[in-house]
Design an enzyme around this catalytic site. Structure first.
Site, PDB file in Angstrom:
ATOM      1  N   CYS A  40       0.742  -0.997  -0.137  1.00 30.55           N
ATOM      2  CA  CYS A  40       0.043   0.102   0.073  1.00 30.55           C
ATOM      3  C   CYS A  40       1.065   1.410   0.014  1.00 30.55           C
ATOM      4  O   CYS A  40       2.062   1.431   0.585  1.00 30.55           O
ATOM      5  CB  CYS A  40      -1.006  -0.169   1.295  1.00 30.55           C
ATOM      6  SG  CYS A  40      -2.134   1.450   1.276  1.00 30.55           S
ATOM      7  N   ASP A  42       0.407   3.868   1.630  1.00 27.40           N
ATOM      8  CA  ASP A  42       0.303   4.488   2.729  1.00 27.40           C
ATOM      9  C   ASP A  42       1.948   4.591   3.671  1.00 27.40           C
ATOM     10  O   ASP A  42       2.570   3.736   3.389  1.00 27.40           O
ATOM     11  CB  ASP A  42      -0.308   3.641   3.803  1.00 27.40           C
ATOM     12  CG  ASP A  42      -0.709   4.061   5.242  1.00 27.40           C
ATOM     13  OD1 ASP A  42       0.090   4.668   5.887  1.00 27.40           O
ATOM     14  OD2 ASP A  42      -1.952   3.885   5.478  1.00 27.40           O
ATOM     15  N   ARG A  44       3.170   4.710   6.354  1.00 27.48           N
ATOM     16  CA  ARG A  44       3.514   4.002   7.542  1.00 27.48           C
ATOM     17  C   ARG A  44       3.854   2.847   7.333  1.00 27.48           C
ATOM     18  O   ARG A  44       4.403   1.786   8.199  1.00 27.48           O
ATOM     19  CB  ARG A  44       2.123   4.186   8.725  1.00 27.48           C
ATOM     20  CG  ARG A  44       1.996   5.600   8.856  1.00 27.48           C
ATOM     21  CD  ARG A  44       0.569   5.431   9.772  1.00 27.48           C
ATOM     22  NE  ARG A  44      -0.919   5.075   8.693  1.00 27.48           N
ATOM     23  CZ  ARG A  44      -1.926   4.934   9.149  1.00 27.48           C
ATOM     24  NH1 ARG A  44      -2.388   5.092  10.156  1.00 27.48           N
ATOM     25  NH2 ARG A  44      -2.861   4.693   8.049  1.00 27.48           N
ATOM     26  N   HIS A  96      -2.354  -3.970   4.834  1.00 23.63           N
ATOM     27  CA  HIS A  96      -1.979  -3.740   6.437  1.00 23.63           C
ATOM     28  C   HIS A  96      -3.399  -3.099   6.776  1.00 23.63           C
ATOM     29  O   HIS A  96      -4.394  -3.041   6.559  1.00 23.63           O
ATOM     30  CB  HIS A  96      -1.236  -2.332   6.515  1.00 23.63           C
ATOM     31  CG  HIS A  96      -1.834  -0.934   5.973  1.00 23.63           C
ATOM     32  ND1 HIS A  96      -2.226  -0.251   6.685  1.00 23.63           N
ATOM     33  CD2 HIS A  96      -1.683  -0.716   4.678  1.00 23.63           C
ATOM     34  CE1 HIS A  96      -2.864   0.930   6.062  1.00 23.63           C
ATOM     35  NE2 HIS A  96      -2.341   0.523   4.675  1.00 23.63           N
ATOM     36  N   CYS A  99      -6.218  -0.062   6.774  1.00 23.76           N
ATOM     37  CA  CYS A  99      -5.972   0.603   5.445  1.00 23.76           C
ATOM     38  C   CYS A  99      -7.107   1.566   5.000  1.00 23.76           C
ATOM     39  O   CYS A  99      -8.194   1.236   5.208  1.00 23.76           O
ATOM     40  CB  CYS A  99      -5.789  -0.408   4.472  1.00 23.76           C
ATOM     41  SG  CYS A  99      -5.440   0.209   2.875  1.00 23.76           S
TER      42      CYS A  99
HETATM   43 CO    CO Z   1      -3.454   1.292   2.831  1.00 23.89          CO
END
Ligand code: CO
Length: 211
Positions: A40, A42, A44, A96, A99
């Site tokens: 992803c 993301d 993080r 994750h 998400c």
């Molecule tokens: Co995500």
């Protein structure tokens, strides 16, 4: 600030050379990663950091909610290069918990272009509606859907002509599904790996249904 970024980069580069004077010279000459990571976007969940890998050790493709679209030229080009040119051994589809993309796919409100992108996750939510309804609450339902999205991604990646051809010529490469916990920083295997000679779509569907 962008200037901070340059300062941090300079410090990082100095540190690397201090620990290993040939580090950049070696990497500049060749990359030979063992892993191809589909994750992803993301911020993080950076592949190298969460997997504890250095530059040169993982080839990476990331998109919103780590969706494996069978017609995504970006992903397919990276996958082909990873399998055919770099000859990676392990392909990891990593989702994750928590998400935002999966959350967006479960919401009844418009998100612009993301709604087109996230359509496969909406379809999964419909297909596994009975399974998902057994989850304790909306968070658990989204986290389960994030897992299903990974398992589906493993299946889709395995179904690409790129991997089918690789396995037909005897390449030693496997596709794995992992999920990352933002709460504890841990990667968890989803037991849905597919490798040479193990390509059974029905088995995978059963596995997903029984989870
Ligand atoms: Co995500």
């Amino acid at each position: 600030m962008l200037s901070d970024l340059f300062e941090r980069n300079a410090a990082w580069s100095r540190q690397k050379v201090q620990n290993d004077p040939d580090f950049f010279a070696r990497l500049a000459a060749q990359q030979s990663p063992e892993f191809f990571w589909i994750g992803c976007s993301d911020s993080r969940v950076p592949a190298n950091v969460v997997a504890g890998l250095d530059p040169g050790e993982v080839f990476v493709h990331r998109n919103v909610a780590n969706v494996v679209h069978s017609s995504d030229m970006n992903l397919l080009s990276a996958l082909e290069f990873a399998v055919d040119a770099l000859q990676v051994r392990e392909i990891i589809v990593c989702g994750h918990y928590g998400c935002g993309g999966v959350k967006a796919a479960t919401e009844d409100m418009p998100h612009g272009l993301a709604d087109h992108w996230l359509e496969p996750i909406r379809r999964l939510a419909r297909a596994y509606a009975v399974d998902l309804a057994q989850c304790a609450d909306v968070e658990a339902r989204r986290d389960r859907l994030a897992e299903l999205n990974v398992i589906e991604g493993v299946r889709r990646a395995s179904e690409t002509p790129i991997l089918q051809k690789a396995w037909a010529r005897g390449a030693d490469v496997r596709v794995h599904g992992l999920i990352y916990g933002l709460q504890n920083g841990c990667l968890k295997p989803l037991d849905c790996s597919i490798g040479p000679g193990h390509f059974q779509t029905d088995d995978l569907a059963n596995m997903a249904a029984s989870r």
